[in-house]
Design a protein around this motif. Structure first.
Motif, mmCIF file in Angstrom:
data_model
loop_
_atom_site.group_PDB
_atom_site.id
_atom_site.type_symbol
_atom_site.label_atom_id
_atom_site.label_comp_id
_atom_site.label_asym_id
_atom_site.label_seq_id
_atom_site.Cartn_x
_atom_site.Cartn_y
_atom_site.Cartn_z
ATOM 1 N N UNK A 133 5.513 53.195 0.011
ATOM 2 C CA UNK A 133 6.713 52.659 -0.644
ATOM 3 C C UNK A 133 7.560 53.768 -1.273
ATOM 4 N N UNK A 134 8.875 53.576 -1.244
ATOM 5 C CA UNK A 134 9.817 54.548 -1.787
ATOM 6 C C UNK A 134 10.515 53.940 -3.000
ATOM 7 N N UNK A 135 10.594 54.713 -4.075
ATOM 8 C CA UNK A 135 11.325 54.302 -5.271
ATOM 9 C C UNK A 135 12.597 55.125 -5.394
ATOM 10 N N UNK A 136 13.684 54.476 -5.792
ATOM 11 C CA UNK A 136 14.974 55.146 -5.904
ATOM 12 C C UNK A 136 15.482 55.087 -7.341
ATOM 13 N N UNK A 137 16.022 56.195 -7.778
ATOM 14 C CA UNK A 137 16.583 56.293 -9.126
ATOM 15 C C UNK A 137 17.904 57.041 -9.047
ATOM 16 N N UNK A 138 18.936 56.485 -9.637
ATOM 17 C CA UNK A 138 20.235 57.150 -9.618
ATOM 18 C C UNK A 138 20.221 58.352 -10.552
ATOM 19 N N UNK A 139 20.733 59.484 -10.080
ATOM 20 C CA UNK A 139 20.810 60.699 -10.881
ATOM 21 C C UNK A 139 22.125 61.395 -10.559
ATOM 22 N N UNK A 140 23.176 61.058 -11.302
ATOM 23 C CA UNK A 140 24.498 61.601 -11.023
ATOM 24 C C UNK A 140 25.024 61.100 -9.695
ATOM 25 N N UNK A 141 25.471 62.004 -8.849
ATOM 26 C CA UNK A 141 25.972 61.623 -7.527
ATOM 27 C C UNK A 141 24.850 61.497 -6.502
ATOM 28 N N UNK A 142 23.624 61.785 -6.907
ATOM 29 C CA UNK A 142 22.474 61.745 -6.008
ATOM 30 C C UNK A 142 21.588 60.539 -6.299
ATOM 31 N N UNK A 143 20.768 60.213 -5.305
ATOM 32 C CA UNK A 143 19.636 59.332 -5.489
ATOM 33 C C UNK A 143 18.399 60.203 -5.541
ATOM 34 N N UNK A 144 17.567 59.977 -6.561
ATOM 35 C CA UNK A 144 16.278 60.659 -6.633
ATOM 36 C C UNK A 144 15.247 59.709 -6.060
ATOM 37 N N UNK A 145 14.622 60.091 -4.942
ATOM 38 C CA UNK A 145 13.710 59.237 -4.204
ATOM 39 C C UNK A 145 12.295 59.799 -4.292
ATOM 40 N N UNK A 146 11.338 58.949 -4.580
ATOM 41 C CA UNK A 146 9.952 59.386 -4.699
ATOM 42 C C UNK A 146 9.043 58.482 -3.880
ATOM 43 N N UNK A 147 7.976 59.075 -3.382
ATOM 44 C CA UNK A 147 6.971 58.324 -2.620
ATOM 45 C C UNK A 147 5.682 59.125 -2.661
ATOM 46 N N UNK A 148 4.688 58.630 -3.440
ATOM 47 C CA UNK A 148 3.464 59.394 -3.591
ATOM 48 C C UNK A 148 3.762 60.749 -4.207
ATOM 49 N N UNK A 149 3.328 61.808 -3.544
ATOM 50 C CA UNK A 149 3.537 63.169 -4.036
ATOM 51 C C UNK A 149 4.843 63.776 -3.526
ATOM 52 N N UNK A 150 5.555 63.052 -2.670
ATOM 53 C CA UNK A 150 6.802 63.574 -2.098
ATOM 54 C C UNK A 150 8.001 63.095 -2.920
ATOM 55 N N UNK A 151 9.016 63.944 -2.983
ATOM 56 C CA UNK A 151 10.250 63.531 -3.665
ATOM 57 C C UNK A 151 11.434 64.276 -3.062
#
Length: 225
Positions: A133-151
């Motif tokens: 599963x991927x989680x998304x978080x808004x960070x300025x003009x970017x999306x910060x995406x995380x999944x396990x140990x990857x981001x």
């Protein structure tokens, strides 16, 4: 013919960490400029001395690599250098490269056609955490995406998506700095990273193909053969 780069496994890029340190000099810092006012510099030398690169030749070299010019980006982050061996096409006409620290941490830069919105942000898996599963978080003009140990940091830009990703060995602040510094390569940066070839290799001429028929090689042997 340059082959498409998908997601290069980190273990396969370990030799780049060894070679990049000797062939690419890291930027002295993200505060340097690369030719455009107010823009952070890249870890590719982009000196202003000497004649400007010929634009038509740069375009021919990009065609040889099979990447669209608008997809070729560079970035800069303290302590990381571009591994030129990693530069190549992504998908149909996208672009991919890897920046490596002296201790072996890697930051991937990928640019490819597509869109990125709140609705589809979690749809694409993150390497090396495919299928999770991927989680998304808004960070300025970017999306910060995380999944396990990857981001990764990702943003849409005029019909394509810019992604700057890593595994857990690279902290979020470092990844954010790399994302903020990412920009379309200028002509001097293009001259440094594009392959020197401008045209594909011509097909090899086969001397044993008959001029008529189905083109199969002539394997006839003489009397007593």
């Amino acid at each position: 013919m340059i082959r498409a780069v998908r997601h290069l496994p980190l273990i396969l890029l370990l030799p780049l960490a060894l070679t990049a340190c000797g062939t690419e000099k890291a930027a002295s810092g993200a505060s340097g400029t690369s030719g455009n006012s107010g823009r952070t510099g890249s870890s590719i030398p982009s000196g202003s001395s000497g004649p400007a690169p010929d634009r038509s030749r740069l375009e021919a070299r990009a065609r040889y690599m099979q990447s669209a010019m608008e997809h070729i980006y560079v970035t800069a982050v303290d302590g990381y250098s571009l591994a030129k061996q990693s530069v190549g096409v992504l998908g149909g006409d996208g672009f991919s490269s890897v920046y490596v620290s002296k201790s072996g941490e890697q930051i991937r830069l990928e640019v490819d056609r597509g869109t990125l919105t709140e609705a589809n942000c979690a749809e694409r898996s993150l390497y090396p955490a495919e299928g999770r599963p991927v989680k998304c978080e808004r960070d300025g003009t970017y999306w910060y995406r995380t999944s396990g140990d990857a981001h990764e940091y990702a943003r849409a830009d005029d019909g394509h998506v810019v992604r700057i990703g890593a595994d857990g060995a690279v902290d979020r602040d470092t990844l954010r700095r790399a994302a903020k510094a990412a920009h379309p390569a200028d002509d001097r940066e293009l001259d440094e990273l594009l392959p020197q070839r401008q045209e594909p290799t011509a097909p090899v001429e086969r001397g044993d193909l008959p001029p008529v028929g189905d083109g199969a090689p002539n394997n006839d042997v003489g009397v007593g053969g």
